[in-house]
Scaffold this active site. Structure first.
Site, PDB file in Angstrom:
ATOM      1  N   THR A   1       0.841  -1.205   0.000  1.00 54.92           N
ATOM      2  CA  THR A   1       0.000   0.000   0.000  1.00 54.92           C
ATOM      3  C   THR A   1       0.877   1.257   0.000  1.00 54.92           C
ATOM      4  OG1 THR A   1      -1.449  -1.331   1.425  1.00 54.92           O
ATOM      5  CG2 THR A   1      -2.132   0.937   0.975  1.00 54.92           C
TER       6      THR A   1
ATOM      7  N   GLY B   1       1.911   1.596   5.657  1.00 56.15           N
ATOM      8  CA  GLY B   1       0.838   0.612   5.783  1.00 56.15           C
ATOM      9  C   GLY B   1       0.836   0.025   7.189  1.00 56.15           C
TER      10      GLY B   1
ATOM     11  N   ASP C   1      -0.317  -3.939   9.368  1.00 59.72           N
ATOM     12  CA  ASP C   1      -0.861  -5.298   9.249  1.00 59.72           C
ATOM     13  C   ASP C   1      -2.150  -5.461  10.030  1.00 59.72           C
ATOM     14  OD1 ASP C   1       1.311  -6.385   7.668  1.00 59.72           O
ATOM     15  OD2 ASP C   1       2.506  -5.916   9.426  1.00 59.72           O
TER      16      ASP C   1
ATOM     17  N   GLY D   1       6.310  -6.893   6.344  1.00 60.07           N
ATOM     18  CA  GLY D   1       7.351  -6.849   5.307  1.00 60.07           C
ATOM     19  C   GLY D   1       8.744  -6.810   5.903  1.00 60.07           C
TER      20      GLY D   1
ATOM     21  N   GLU E   1      10.960   1.378  10.050  1.00 60.44           N
ATOM     22  CA  GLU E   1       9.629   2.018  10.075  1.00 60.44           C
ATOM     23  C   GLU E   1       9.407   2.733  11.399  1.00 60.44           C
ATOM     24  OE1 GLU E   1       7.072  -0.868   7.069  1.00 60.44           O
ATOM     25  OE2 GLU E   1       7.164  -1.383   9.175  1.00 60.44           O
TER      26      GLU E   1
ATOM     27  N   LYS F   1      -7.885  -4.842   7.798  1.00 60.11           N
ATOM     28  CA  LYS F   1      -6.814  -4.676   8.800  1.00 60.11           C
ATOM     29  C   LYS F   1      -7.353  -4.135  10.127  1.00 60.11           C
ATOM     30  CE  LYS F   1      -3.405  -5.258   5.628  1.00 60.11           C
ATOM     31  NZ  LYS F   1      -2.492  -4.270   5.150  1.00 60.11           N
TER      32      LYS F   1
HETATM   33  C1  5RP Z   1       6.211  -3.712   6.400  1.00 62.16           C
HETATM   34  C2  5RP Z   1       4.916  -3.257   6.974  1.00 62.16           C
HETATM   35  C3  5RP Z   1       3.820  -2.982   6.002  1.00 62.16           C
HETATM   36  O1  5RP Z   1       3.485  -1.632   6.086  1.00 62.16           O
HETATM   37  C4  5RP Z   1       2.651  -3.853   6.339  1.00 62.16           C
HETATM   38  O2  5RP Z   1       3.075  -5.201   6.250  1.00 62.16           O
HETATM   39  C5  5RP Z   1       1.470  -3.633   5.411  1.00 62.16           C
HETATM   40  O3  5RP Z   1       1.784  -4.027   4.113  1.00 62.16           O
HETATM   41  P1  5RP Z   1       0.714  -4.048   2.932  1.00 62.16           P
HETATM   42  O4  5RP Z   1       0.336  -2.627   2.656  1.00 62.16           O
HETATM   43  O5  5RP Z   1       1.447  -4.701   1.795  1.00 62.16           O
HETATM   44  O6  5RP Z   1      -0.459  -4.864   3.401  1.00 62.16           O
HETATM   45  O7  5RP Z   1       4.739  -3.107   8.155  1.00 62.16           O
HETATM   46  O8  5RP Z   1       7.134  -4.043   7.401  1.00 62.16           O
END
Ligand code: 5RP
Length: 224
Positions: free
Chosen positions: A29, A83, A85, A98, A104, A122
């Protein structure tokens, strides 16, 4: 391009003023947001400086022609768009799907305003439907793993493939734990931070200021 991600990213884009220092999140995202930001910068000539939350995001930003500098080259970040989870009603959440949770969190805690871009899948009343990532140094990581196991947190090493453990951008391991049965997350995260060998965890408390939900096109502010 996924339409829900596009909608959330477009809402975030509207919140970026000219001359801003922007934190670029990681994940699919956040990547849509980065693409939209790059297009707008090229089209309008906005003066935007970016800092990245992962090597992958840095490469994407540079490839798209954005000015990406090191976090230590700026005093503070104006707005970070990332983004998540999982996120609850107080805008606390779990990140690190990720494996970029460490950078982050460094960027987020040095940002004046943090926006998360998600879809409504989410959003959860209570955190713990997804595993909580814990970043650990490689040396002695089995002892951290054993501690987490003894405390019923069902640890598992994050794998890069069938036989190799994933390495983060800082060359650490990630151990994912099950926090679905944990009542006091504050207490858990204090204990995690106190464990030698643990670098960071993916619980982001009181960090997200604004949640943008793509599929419902809703915006939520952090309460209080
Ligand atoms: C990476 C993260 C991402 O922001 C989280 O996994 C969300 O990813 P996506 O937008 O692909 O669902 O924390 O470490």
């Amino acid at each position: 391009m996924d339409n829900d991600k596009f909608k959330a990213a477009r809402m975030a884009l509207e919140r970026i003023p000219d001359h801003a220092i922007v934190g670029l999140g990681s994940g699919s995202t956040a990547s849509v947001f980065i693409e939209l930001l790059a297009k707008k910068v090229h089209k309008t000539g906005m003066e935007i400086t970016c800092v990245a939350t992962s090597h992958q995001t840095q490469n994407l930003g540079l490839t798209l022609g954005l000015r990406v500098v090191d976090i230590d080259d700026v005093d503070q970040v104006d707005i970070t768009v990332d983004g998540a989870d999982e996120v609850d009603g107080n805008l606390n959440g779990i990140k690190g799907g990720g494996a970029a949770l460490l950078f982050e969190k460094v960027v987020a805690t040095n940002s004046k305003h943090n926006i998360w871009v998600v879809d409504s899948s989410k959003q959860h009343r209570k955190l713990g439907a997804v595993k909580l990532p814990v970043e650990v140094i490689r040396f002695g990581s089995q002892h951290v793993y054993n501690y987490l196991d003894r405390h019923g947190l069902k640890p598992s090493y994050r794998m890069a493939n069938f036989s190799q453990r994933l390495l983060t951008d800082s060359n650490n391991f990630i151990i994912d734990i099950d926090i679905s049965k944990v009542e006091d997350l504050g207490e858990l995260t204090r204990r995690l931070k106190g464990l030698t060998g643990v670098v960071e965890h993916g619980l982001f408390m009181n960090i997200c200021d604004e949640l943008l939900v793509g599929n419902t096109e809703e915006a939520f502010q952090r309460p209080g």
